[in-house]
Write a protein that holds these residues in place. Structure first.
Motif, short mmCIF file in Angstrom:
data_model
loop_
_atom_site.label_atom_id
_atom_site.label_comp_id
_atom_site.label_asym_id
_atom_site.label_seq_id
_atom_site.Cartn_x
_atom_site.Cartn_y
_atom_site.Cartn_z
N TYR A 145 0.49 19.36 -23.84
CA TYR A 145 -0.18 18.11 -24.23
C TYR A 145 0.81 16.97 -24.26
CZ TYR A 145 -2.20 14.50 -27.18
OH TYR A 145 -2.63 13.30 -27.66
N ASP A 146 0.48 15.90 -23.53
CA ASP A 146 1.23 14.64 -23.61
C ASP A 146 2.72 14.83 -23.29
OD1 ASP A 146 1.18 11.87 -24.01
OD2 ASP A 146 1.82 12.05 -26.09
N ALA A 257 -0.92 9.58 -5.78
CA ALA A 257 -0.74 8.29 -5.11
C ALA A 257 -1.75 7.26 -5.62
CB ALA A 257 -0.88 8.46 -3.60
N GLY A 258 -2.96 7.70 -5.94
CA GLY A 258 -3.99 6.79 -6.42
C GLY A 258 -3.95 6.55 -7.91
N GLY A 259 -3.07 7.25 -8.63
CA GLY A 259 -2.99 7.08 -10.07
C GLY A 259 -4.22 7.58 -10.81
N LYS A 260 -4.83 8.65 -10.30
CA LYS A 260 -6.07 9.16 -10.88
C LYS A 260 -5.81 10.41 -11.72
CE LYS A 260 -9.69 7.73 -9.66
NZ LYS A 260 -10.55 6.69 -10.27
N PRO A 261 -6.61 10.61 -12.79
CA PRO A 261 -6.43 11.80 -13.63
C PRO A 261 -7.14 13.03 -13.09
CG PRO A 261 -8.10 10.37 -14.58
CD PRO A 261 -7.57 9.65 -13.37
N HIS A 262 -7.88 12.87 -11.98
CA HIS A 262 -8.60 14.00 -11.39
C HIS A 262 -8.41 13.99 -9.87
CE1 HIS A 262 -10.53 14.58 -15.26
NE2 HIS A 262 -10.91 13.32 -15.24
N ARG A 263 -8.47 15.16 -9.28
CA ARG A 263 -8.39 15.26 -7.82
C ARG A 263 -9.68 14.73 -7.19
NH1 ARG A 263 -5.76 19.69 -9.99
NH2 ARG A 263 -3.63 20.01 -9.21
N GLY A 322 -2.21 3.28 -13.35
CA GLY A 322 -2.25 4.74 -13.37
C GLY A 322 -1.05 5.41 -12.72
N ARG A 323 -0.05 4.61 -12.29
CA ARG A 323 1.05 5.18 -11.49
C ARG A 323 2.42 4.98 -12.10
NH1 ARG A 323 1.69 2.55 -6.63
NH2 ARG A 323 0.69 0.69 -7.48
N TYR A 324 2.55 3.99 -12.98
CA TYR A 324 3.86 3.70 -13.55
C TYR A 324 3.73 3.47 -15.05
CZ TYR A 324 5.43 2.93 -8.74
OH TYR A 324 5.73 3.09 -7.40
N ARG A 325 4.72 3.97 -15.80
CA ARG A 325 4.80 3.71 -17.22
C ARG A 325 5.83 2.60 -17.40
NH1 ARG A 325 5.56 8.32 -18.30
NH2 ARG A 325 3.42 8.95 -18.76
N ALA A 388 4.40 7.74 -13.40
CA ALA A 388 3.46 8.41 -14.31
C ALA A 388 2.47 9.21 -13.48
CB ALA A 388 2.72 7.38 -15.17
N PHE A 389 2.02 10.32 -14.03
CA PHE A 389 1.12 11.21 -13.31
C PHE A 389 -0.04 11.60 -14.22
CE2 PHE A 389 5.62 12.38 -12.22
CZ PHE A 389 5.69 11.65 -11.04
N PRO A 390 -1.09 10.77 -14.29
CA PRO A 390 -2.23 11.09 -15.16
C PRO A 390 -2.85 12.45 -14.88
CG PRO A 390 -2.36 8.82 -14.40
CD PRO A 390 -1.24 9.46 -13.63
N LEU A 391 -2.69 12.95 -13.66
CA LEU A 391 -3.24 14.26 -13.34
C LEU A 391 -2.61 15.35 -14.20
CD1 LEU A 391 -5.08 15.88 -11.36
CD2 LEU A 391 -3.08 16.09 -9.86
N PHE A 392 -1.36 15.17 -14.60
CA PHE A 392 -0.63 16.20 -15.34
C PHE A 392 -0.16 15.76 -16.73
CE2 PHE A 392 0.72 17.27 -10.83
CZ PHE A 392 -0.17 18.32 -10.69
#
Length: 421
Positions: A145-146, A257-263, A322-325, A388-392
């Motif tokens: 988590y996180d 690449a799209g900064g998405k939390p899901h495939r 969704g791609r950079y912190r 950043a990788f919202p997927l993971f």
């Protein structure tokens, strides 16, 4: 408990229901029986969503005191949303537990999710998932988590009925939460309407998920390169990999690449795989990413649409696109916006000018919050920009750890925290 060899402090999340109460008693007995050098602390999250919840939390506190186990009550303060309450409560619950684990020096959080919960999770995901969704493997027995603490679920193959029998035989009761029979909640409707899933099929799905993760990780490590922190390139040889593994790797890289939390959805991936399988040059967009097939390989990057500037107030951290912190440690307000120029590696200059221009428009640049603000370049340079990788990054199943580490390595980031051993 014997599977964790090193001394560990475990935070047991206990609501007072049968599952978490049984978990606490079983862990206490297991530690005593095997002589393991572990210790337990407990926490109860009071969501403050109904009358009586604080009294129930106090009852749990008394139980833990009788067992000589430290306990904390974590109350979810603030306004509650009118919609999406289950998801928001889940986020609040894990945030409170993770913060408590840090404060208490716990190595991991242990929850009482059972085989019955697993059945419900799979049924809910199946109702809205693609046919080949890896989500049908259900909850993982261990989830990061996180990026900071592992959630362990040792009861995932244990039925609730067996836990209640155990409690009755030991002379312990439990609290029945009335929300567990409230059909306004999706999980309750699934619980009341669905038959049990096969644990064997769940195990098979988890094995398949691990196989795909490890195969995709190997493919990325051996065949992927990164340009200017935003353009992912796959060599032509990678496109001849096992189709299932290639599809999983591409779905993962597109989400990153799209900064998405899901495939991407199955239909979008079908279209992409047809393009890749044709062997012809072409391009398509999916999940906010642009994919280009060229003779020298396949390229994936964020599409230009809706890459917008955002203010970064003093002493804050935010997720951009969704791609950079982005972290601003200074006393000045800053802004993150698409770049006007790029510093490229020598090999990137073989790319066409249109692609280089595209890369600039999706890359972050830190500058003054407005054209009238006086912020020196030195001040802006103090801002920290990390991939950043919202997927993971929020919830990472242990089965996906090799793939997450491969992605982090591709972007020059740190490996994810390994599970406790």
């Amino acid at each position: 408990m014997t599977s964790i060899r090193h001394p560990t402090r475990l935070l047991v999340a206990i609501s007072g229901g049968s599952d978490s109460t049984g978990l606490l008693l079983a862990l206490k007995r297991a530690i005593a029986d095997c002589g393991a050098p572990h210790s337990l602390v407990t926490a109860t999250v009071d969501h403050a969503l109904r009358a009586g919840s604080s009294d129930e939390a106090q009852a749990v506190a008394r139980l833990c005191a009788s067992l000589d186990i430290p306990h904390r009550i974590l109350t979810w303060h603030g306004e509650k949303p009118l919609t999406g309450i289950s998801a928001t409560a889940r986020e609040a619950r894990y945030r409170l537990l993770a913060d408590a684990a840090t404060a208490l020096g716990a190595t991991a959080i242990v929850t009482g999710h059972t085989a019955d919960d697993q059945d419900e999770t799979i049924a809910m995901r199946a109702a809205r998932a693609d046919e080949d969704s890896i989500g049908l493997s259900g909850m993982a027995s261990a989830t990061l988590y996180d990026r900071r603490i592992w959630l362990l679920r040792p009861f995932l193959k244990v039925r609730r009925e067996a836990i209640r029998d155990y409690l009755c035989n030991a002379g312990f009761g439990w609290i029945d939460d009335p929300s567990n029979v409230d059909r306004r909640y999706e999980r309750v409707r699934i619980r009341q309407d669905q038959s049990s899933a096969s644990l064997l099929s769940t195990d098979e799905a988890a094995v398949r998920r691990r196989h795909l993760s490890e195969g995709a990780a190997d493919l990325i490590a051996s065949s992927a390169t990164l340009h200017a922190g935003c353009l992912i390139a796959l060599s032509p040889e990678a496109l001849g990999a096992d189709p299932a593994i290639l599809r999983h790797a591409l779905a993962t890289l597109v989400a990153i690449a799209g900064g998405k939390p899901h495939r991407p959805a199955g239909a979008a991936m079908d279209k992409l795989m047809r393009l890749v399988g044709s062997g012809l040059p072409g391009r398509t967009t999916l999940a906010r990413a642009l994919v280009q097939c060229r003779r020298d390989g396949l390229y994936i990057m964020r599409e230009v649409r809706d890459v917008l500037p955002r203010p970064v107030p003093a002493h804050t951290t935010l997720l951009w696109d969704g791609r950079y912190r982005i972290t601003n440690p200074t006393d000045k307000a800053l802004q993150v916006a698409p770049r006007t120029d790029l510093h490229l590696s020598p090999e990137a200059h073989v790319l066409p000018p249109a692609m280089l221009s595209h890369m600039a428009k999706i890359s972050p640049q830190i500058r003054a919050e407005s054209a009238f603000a006086r912020v020196s370049q030195a001040t802006a340079a103090h801002a920290k920009v990390e991939p950043a990788f919202p997927l993971f990054d929020r919830f990472l199943a242990e089965t996906d750890l090799p793939l997450a580490d491969a992605v982090a390595g591709l972007f020059g980031g740190k490996a994810y925290l390994p599970p406790p051993t």
